[in-house]
Design a protein around this motif. Structure first.
Motif, PDB file in Angstrom:
ATOM      1  N   ALA A 158       0.869  -1.764   0.222  1.00  7.40           N
ATOM      2  CA  ALA A 158      -0.493   0.170  -0.163  1.00  7.40           C
ATOM      3  C   ALA A 158       0.877   1.160   0.058  1.00  7.40           C
ATOM      4  CB  ALA A 158      -0.842  -0.315   1.555  1.00  7.40           C
ATOM      5  N   ASN A 159       1.846   1.364   0.153  1.00  6.97           N
ATOM      6  CA  ASN A 159       3.188   2.345  -0.781  1.00  6.97           C
ATOM      7  C   ASN A 159       3.338   2.752  -1.885  1.00  6.97           C
ATOM      8  OD1 ASN A 159       5.898   3.406  -0.032  1.00  6.97           O
ATOM      9  ND2 ASN A 159       6.046   2.934   1.476  1.00  6.97           N
ATOM     10  N   LEU A 160       3.399   3.431  -2.552  1.00  5.66           N
ATOM     11  CA  LEU A 160       3.328   4.149  -3.834  1.00  5.66           C
ATOM     12  C   LEU A 160       4.426   3.483  -4.243  1.00  5.66           C
ATOM     13  CD1 LEU A 160       1.879   4.311  -6.651  1.00  5.66           C
ATOM     14  CD2 LEU A 160       2.497   6.573  -5.902  1.00  5.66           C
ATOM     15  N   TYR A 161       5.517   3.947  -2.983  1.00  5.37           N
ATOM     16  CA  TYR A 161       7.369   4.198  -3.381  1.00  5.37           C
ATOM     17  C   TYR A 161       7.467   2.380  -3.797  1.00  5.37           C
ATOM     18  CZ  TYR A 161       7.715   8.560  -2.550  1.00  5.37           C
ATOM     19  OH  TYR A 161       8.283  10.067  -2.545  1.00  5.37           O
ATOM     20  N   VAL A 162       6.583   1.464  -2.740  1.00 10.30           N
ATOM     21  CA  VAL A 162       7.169  -0.128  -3.485  1.00 10.30           C
ATOM     22  C   VAL A 162       7.018  -0.235  -4.686  1.00 10.30           C
ATOM     23  CG1 VAL A 162       6.714  -2.709  -1.964  1.00 10.30           C
ATOM     24  CG2 VAL A 162       7.348  -0.313  -0.635  1.00 10.30           C
ATOM     25  N   THR A 163       5.133  -0.094  -4.398  1.00  8.80           N
ATOM     26  CA  THR A 163       4.864  -0.660  -6.276  1.00  8.80           C
ATOM     27  C   THR A 163       5.728  -0.084  -7.370  1.00  8.80           C
ATOM     28  OG1 THR A 163       3.138   0.856  -5.787  1.00  8.80           O
ATOM     29  CG2 THR A 163       2.263  -1.012  -5.134  1.00  8.80           C
ATOM     30  N   GLY A 164       6.332   0.915  -7.443  1.00 10.44           N
ATOM     31  CA  GLY A 164       6.706   1.742  -7.724  1.00 10.44           C
ATOM     32  C   GLY A 164       8.292   0.854  -8.297  1.00 10.44           C
ATOM     33  N   ALA A 165       8.970   0.729  -7.324  1.00 11.26           N
ATOM     34  CA  ALA A 165      10.429  -0.274  -7.922  1.00 11.26           C
ATOM     35  C   ALA A 165       9.842  -1.791  -7.969  1.00 11.26           C
ATOM     36  CB  ALA A 165      10.846   0.067  -6.162  1.00 11.26           C
ATOM     37  N   LEU A 166       9.227  -1.622  -7.520  1.00 11.83           N
ATOM     38  CA  LEU A 166       8.775  -3.227  -8.655  1.00 11.83           C
ATOM     39  C   LEU A 166       8.296  -3.260  -9.713  1.00 11.83           C
ATOM     40  CD1 LEU A 166       6.233  -5.111  -5.556  1.00 11.83           C
ATOM     41  CD2 LEU A 166       8.797  -5.636  -6.489  1.00 11.83           C
ATOM     42  N   ALA A 167       7.814  -2.545  -9.943  1.00 14.49           N
ATOM     43  CA  ALA A 167       7.227  -1.817 -11.580  1.00 14.49           C
ATOM     44  C   ALA A 167       9.001  -1.918 -11.833  1.00 14.49           C
ATOM     45  CB  ALA A 167       6.482  -0.928 -11.989  1.00 14.49           C
ATOM     46  N   LEU A 168       9.317  -1.220 -11.527  1.00 25.50           N
ATOM     47  CA  LEU A 168      10.616  -0.438 -12.548  1.00 25.50           C
ATOM     48  C   LEU A 168      11.868  -1.602 -12.836  1.00 25.50           C
ATOM     49  CD1 LEU A 168      12.708   1.952 -13.205  1.00 25.50           C
ATOM     50  CD2 LEU A 168      13.792   1.467 -10.700  1.00 25.50           C
ATOM     51  N   VAL A 169      11.545  -2.115 -10.998  1.00 24.26           N
ATOM     52  CA  VAL A 169      12.020  -3.703 -11.790  1.00 24.26           C
ATOM     53  C   VAL A 169      12.161  -4.164 -13.140  1.00 24.26           C
ATOM     54  CG1 VAL A 169      12.664  -6.087 -10.805  1.00 24.26           C
ATOM     55  CG2 VAL A 169      13.572  -3.619  -9.149  1.00 24.26           C
ATOM     56  N   ALA A 203       1.326   1.205 -15.042  1.00 30.30           N
ATOM     57  CA  ALA A 203      -0.050   0.811 -14.589  1.00 30.30           C
ATOM     58  C   ALA A 203       0.257  -0.337 -14.005  1.00 30.30           C
ATOM     59  CB  ALA A 203      -0.590   0.069 -16.350  1.00 30.30           C
ATOM     60  N   LEU A 204       0.724  -1.520 -13.704  1.00 33.01           N
ATOM     61  CA  LEU A 204       1.451  -2.075 -12.845  1.00 33.01           C
ATOM     62  C   LEU A 204       1.840  -1.880 -11.755  1.00 33.01           C
ATOM     63  CD1 LEU A 204       4.158  -4.403 -14.894  1.00 33.01           C
ATOM     64  CD2 LEU A 204       2.072  -4.930 -13.821  1.00 33.01           C
ATOM     65  N   MET A 205       2.385  -0.450 -11.545  1.00 30.65           N
ATOM     66  CA  MET A 205       3.171   0.331 -10.253  1.00 30.65           C
ATOM     67  C   MET A 205       1.285   0.362  -9.810  1.00 30.65           C
ATOM     68  SD  MET A 205       4.921   3.813  -9.284  1.00 30.65           S
ATOM     69  CE  MET A 205       3.459   4.789 -10.792  1.00 30.65           C
ATOM     70  N   ILE A 206       0.558   1.480  -9.821  1.00 27.12           N
ATOM     71  CA  ILE A 206      -0.909   1.819  -9.862  1.00 27.12           C
ATOM     72  C   ILE A 206      -2.301   0.599  -9.321  1.00 27.12           C
ATOM     73  CG2 ILE A 206      -2.894   3.739 -10.652  1.00 27.12           C
ATOM     74  CD1 ILE A 206      -0.784   5.704 -11.713  1.00 27.12           C
ATOM     75  N   ARG A 207      -2.094  -0.161  -9.681  1.00 23.87           N
ATOM     76  CA  ARG A 207      -2.954  -1.156 -10.335  1.00 23.87           C
ATOM     77  C   ARG A 207      -2.545  -1.674  -8.746  1.00 23.87           C
ATOM     78  NH1 ARG A 207      -6.173  -3.955 -13.641  1.00 23.87           N
ATOM     79  NH2 ARG A 207      -4.395  -2.979 -15.627  1.00 23.87           N
ATOM     80  N   LEU A 208      -1.428  -2.571  -8.957  1.00 20.12           N
ATOM     81  CA  LEU A 208      -1.555  -2.748  -7.068  1.00 20.12           C
ATOM     82  C   LEU A 208      -1.789  -1.566  -5.719  1.00 20.12           C
ATOM     83  CD1 LEU A 208      -0.419  -5.126  -5.439  1.00 20.12           C
ATOM     84  CD2 LEU A 208       2.408  -4.124  -6.107  1.00 20.12           C
ATOM     85  N   TYR A 209      -1.583  -0.641  -5.941  1.00 16.97           N
ATOM     86  CA  TYR A 209      -1.584   0.332  -4.481  1.00 16.97           C
ATOM     87  C   TYR A 209      -2.865   0.349  -4.526  1.00 16.97           C
ATOM     88  CZ  TYR A 209      -1.011   5.217  -3.135  1.00 16.97           C
ATOM     89  OH  TYR A 209      -1.540   6.336  -1.880  1.00 16.97           O
ATOM     90  N   ALA A 210      -2.900   0.490  -5.740  1.00 17.99           N
ATOM     91  CA  ALA A 210      -4.595   1.411  -5.693  1.00 17.99           C
ATOM     92  C   ALA A 210      -5.805   0.371  -5.101  1.00 17.99           C
ATOM     93  CB  ALA A 210      -5.624   1.878  -6.350  1.00 17.99           C
ATOM     94  N   ASN A 211      -5.616  -0.836  -5.549  1.00 20.32           N
ATOM     95  CA  ASN A 211      -6.317  -1.951  -5.049  1.00 20.32           C
ATOM     96  C   ASN A 211      -6.150  -2.538  -3.779  1.00 20.32           C
ATOM     97  OD1 ASN A 211      -8.141  -3.834  -7.092  1.00 20.32           O
ATOM     98  ND2 ASN A 211      -6.331  -2.855  -7.807  1.00 20.32           N
ATOM     99  N   MET A 212      -5.052  -2.065  -2.729  1.00 16.31           N
ATOM    100  CA  MET A 212      -4.154  -2.596  -1.660  1.00 16.31           C
ATOM    101  C   MET A 212      -4.643  -1.364  -0.669  1.00 16.31           C
ATOM    102  SD  MET A 212      -3.171  -5.351  -2.477  1.00 16.31           S
ATOM    103  CE  MET A 212      -3.163  -5.950  -0.774  1.00 16.31           C
ATOM    104  N   VAL A 213      -4.692   0.201  -1.283  1.00 18.87           N
ATOM    105  CA  VAL A 213      -4.815   1.064  -0.552  1.00 18.87           C
ATOM    106  C   VAL A 213      -6.716   1.559  -0.097  1.00 18.87           C
ATOM    107  CG1 VAL A 213      -5.109   3.530   0.020  1.00 18.87           C
ATOM    108  CG2 VAL A 213      -2.601   2.286  -0.560  1.00 18.87           C
ATOM    109  N   GLY A 214      -7.397   0.691  -0.775  1.00 14.91           N
ATOM    110  CA  GLY A 214      -9.163   1.363  -1.610  1.00 14.91           C
ATOM    111  C   GLY A 214      -9.681   0.063  -0.476  1.00 14.91           C
ATOM    112  N   GLY A 215      -9.028  -1.209  -0.192  1.00 17.63           N
ATOM    113  CA  GLY A 215      -9.401  -2.089   0.919  1.00 17.63           C
ATOM    114  C   GLY A 215      -9.587  -1.021   1.909  1.00 17.63           C
ATOM    115  N   LYS A 216      -8.252  -0.844   3.036  1.00 18.76           N
ATOM    116  CA  LYS A 216      -8.181  -0.867   3.824  1.00 18.76           C
ATOM    117  C   LYS A 216      -8.875   0.747   3.918  1.00 18.76           C
ATOM    118  CE  LYS A 216      -4.222  -1.015   5.463  1.00 18.76           C
ATOM    119  NZ  LYS A 216      -3.013  -1.539   6.302  1.00 18.76           N
ATOM    120  N   MET A 217      -8.509   1.637   3.216  1.00 19.88           N
ATOM    121  CA  MET A 217      -9.354   2.229   3.289  1.00 19.88           C
ATOM    122  C   MET A 217     -11.586   2.384   3.868  1.00 19.88           C
ATOM    123  SD  MET A 217      -7.736   5.921   1.007  1.00 19.88           S
ATOM    124  CE  MET A 217      -6.420   6.462   1.990  1.00 19.88           C
TER     125      MET A 217
END
Length: 323
Positions: free
Chosen positions: A153-164, A212-226
């Motif tokens: 749920a951290n954009l930096y984490v999903t961004g790093a995964l997408a960068l790899v 798209a990979l970065m935002i999709r993962l981030y948004a789904n994890m943050v959305g459920g918690k909110m």
């Protein structure tokens, strides 16, 4: 700023939409640990380290069993190994191999790592670690709960995964086609004079995929918690506005809804790990499989009709999923 998932202070702001939204966003931010004013590490990094340790504890013994076995005997998986090996075989043989073909064994270690690393982080984020730590460290007189939240749920984490994933996709394309043929992909087979139009479009498309990979993962994890936070606040606010009877009725509905959402979040944890892994394989396949099939066509023309349909089917499936 709040640090806890069910901090009551969130509830007092639900009547003010803008302030409440800010509080909810703050609630999924990582907590930093400082020494002499210097930020050393945060809760999301600890979660990723925990996931990495779990993966090493599970998969290293599995790998050693196969590495230590003689070539003529195949170890029989049991217990935990049986569970994870079934998942790994499904991903390799039924998901990735139809997309990557002969290149499957080259990229499957990375794709397995993507899947399980994201899955472990997603699932750990669903565990009630914070109250457990409060109880454990509270018994020692400490107000400390170092691991909480979800790293994905951290954009930096999903961004790093997408960068790899982005780097691997481009390197795979260059390795499979050579630098010259790889650069020709930017023209998509069009004449050179179309380059001023097509090259920027292709570059944008190339960048959009990992974004798209970065935002999709981030948004789904943050959305459920909110959503869970809002439902929890609704129950408490109902007590204040409707009294004990009305509040109890609303709270019962909220509890049932929260349980249903938690079950859905478990499904989403698996689904998002699968989608990230699948789309990465698909993007690699778009650059790698094409030439492999051309070579295959020259050697085995009579088999081409069957195998050529597989990447296209995978592309269509990925396009539907990406949409």
């Amino acid at each position: 700023m709040t640090d806890t998932l069910f901090d009551p202070s969130l509830l007092s702001n639900l009547s003010h939409p803008v302030l409440a939204a800010g509080e909810l966003i703050d609630s999924v931010k990582p907590k930093y640990y400082e020494t002499f004013g210097v930020k050393l590490i945060n809760s999301h990094i600890l979660l990723m380290l925990l996931s990495a340790v779990l993966m090493l504890a599970i998969f290293l013994p599995m790998g050693r069993r196969y590495a230590g076995a003689a070539s003529t005997e195949k170890p029989v998986p049991d217990g935990t190994s049986n569970f994870f090996e079934a998942i790994m075989l499904y991903l390799r043989d039924d998901v990735v191999r139809p997309i990557l073909g002969d290149a499957t064994n080259t990229y499957i270690p990375l794709l397995w790592t993507f899947f399980f690393f994201i899955l472990f982080n997603n699932l750990i984020g669903l565990l009630p670690l914070e109250p457990l730590q409060r109880g454990l460290f509270g018994a020692l007189g400490l107000d400390w709960y170092p691991v909480y939240g979800a790293a994905t749920a951290n954009l930096y984490v999903t961004g790093a995964l997408a960068l790899v994933a982005f780097v691997v996709i481009q390197i795979a394309g260059i390795r499979a086609n050579g630098l010259g043929e790889y650069l020709k992909h930017f023209l998509a087979g069009a004449p050179a004079y179309m380059a001023p139009i097509l090259v920027p479009v292709e570059i944008i498309g190339m960048i959009v995929k990992p974004v798209a990979l970065m935002i999709r993962l981030y948004a789904n994890m943050v959305g459920g918690k909110m959503l869970l936070l809002i439902l929890t606040g609704l129950g408490v606010t109902a007590f204040e506005a409707m009294g004990p009877i009305g509040g109890t009725g609303v709270s019962l509905i909220v509890i049932v809804g929260s349980v249903a959402i938690m079950v859905l979040k478990v499904f989403v944890a698996f689904l998002q790990a699968y989608i990230f892994m699948f789309l990465t394989a698909l993007f690699i396949g778009l650059l790698v499989v094409h030439d492999d099939h051309e070579e295959h066509d020259e050697e085995h023309a009579h088999d081409m009709d069957d195998t050529a349909e597989l990447p296209e089917a995978a592309v269509q499936a990925g396009a539907r999923m990406a949409g």
